[in-house]
Design an enzyme around this catalytic site. Sequence first.
Site, PDB file in Angstrom:
ATOM      1  N   LEU A 271      14.698   7.500  -2.295  1.00 35.82           N
ATOM      2  CA  LEU A 271      13.352   7.047  -1.956  1.00 35.82           C
ATOM      3  C   LEU A 271      13.431   6.462  -0.557  1.00 35.82           C
ATOM      4  CD1 LEU A 271      12.204   5.133  -5.199  1.00 35.82           C
ATOM      5  CD2 LEU A 271      11.621   7.466  -4.523  1.00 35.82           C
ATOM      6  N   ASP A 272      12.380   6.679   0.253  1.00 32.02           N
ATOM      7  CA  ASP A 272      12.339   6.033   1.571  1.00 32.02           C
ATOM      8  C   ASP A 272      12.499   4.524   1.394  1.00 32.02           C
ATOM      9  OD1 ASP A 272      11.923   8.408   2.917  1.00 32.02           O
ATOM     10  OD2 ASP A 272       9.743   8.176   3.032  1.00 32.02           O
ATOM     11  N   LYS A 273      13.040   3.887   2.409  1.00 27.78           N
ATOM     12  CA  LYS A 273      13.326   2.451   2.331  1.00 27.78           C
ATOM     13  C   LYS A 273      12.090   1.635   1.944  1.00 27.78           C
ATOM     14  CE  LYS A 273      15.880  -1.072   4.900  1.00 27.78           C
ATOM     15  NZ  LYS A 273      16.662  -1.330   6.141  1.00 27.78           N
TER      16      LYS A 273
ATOM     17  N   THR B 181       9.460   2.702   0.305  1.00 28.39           N
ATOM     18  CA  THR B 181       8.858   3.154  -0.952  1.00 28.39           C
ATOM     19  C   THR B 181       9.457   2.397  -2.126  1.00 28.39           C
ATOM     20  OG1 THR B 181       8.558   5.369  -0.009  1.00 28.39           O
ATOM     21  CG2 THR B 181       8.384   5.177  -2.395  1.00 28.39           C
TER      22      THR B 181
END
Length: 240
Positions: free
Chosen positions: A57-59, A61
């Site tokens: 997951l993106d940081k 998110t």
Amino acid sequence: MKIPAFKSMVLFENDDYVVVNKPPFIASLDERNAPGDLNMLRLARQYSPDAQVCHRLDKETSGCLLIAKTPDAYRSASMQFERRKVTKNYHAIVNGHVIFTDLLVDLPILNAGNKNVSIDRKEGKRAETIFNSLTYFKHYTLVNCQPITGRMHQIRIHLATQKASICGDELYKGKPVFLSAIKRGFRLAKGEEEQPIMKRFALHARSLVFKGMDESEILVEAPYPKDFAVLLSLLEKYDS
């Protein structure tokens, strides 16, 4: 930033897997530009020594992150992701009143490295996302996003192509939400600078469906973190 105890993040656990509700601002894996920073993989290995993070997951998110506790479980999850057998649903709050009903965005994505991501019909890899509007506000919309493929920034860039950038996602022209924009008569104290309601882009990995080692289907849903829930409640109160 205070890091919550790993155990407090756990949404589901058996002998093979643990699914956590990843807080925002913690990377899934080691980052090149911050190799020593705490991340979900390091936290997971303090909890279970052989842990492997099965997807990223993106940081910024938040939400469902699948972690395997054994090498066999990791192999099984990896195959499920590769064969697109894992169902992922994300919730995003986007700029604008947008009506999506089973909208399939099929636009190839080129990842040139260093988070340089673009739509490229010649060089890009296939990327598909299905979008459905869930809740309408006057100036914003809560959208369910189901990525079929798993390209970097896929949901974010696909929404931007539909003129529905995620709130606060400045990389893709998403504008943050300020209380002054939605609350009539809002006044700042003298000399005070207004901060956005949510200090990241509004994207949350809401649910995950995958198969356990016994082939049983596992569904996990992640509650909204505080910042996402607060933004939604303020939109319901002042922008409905």
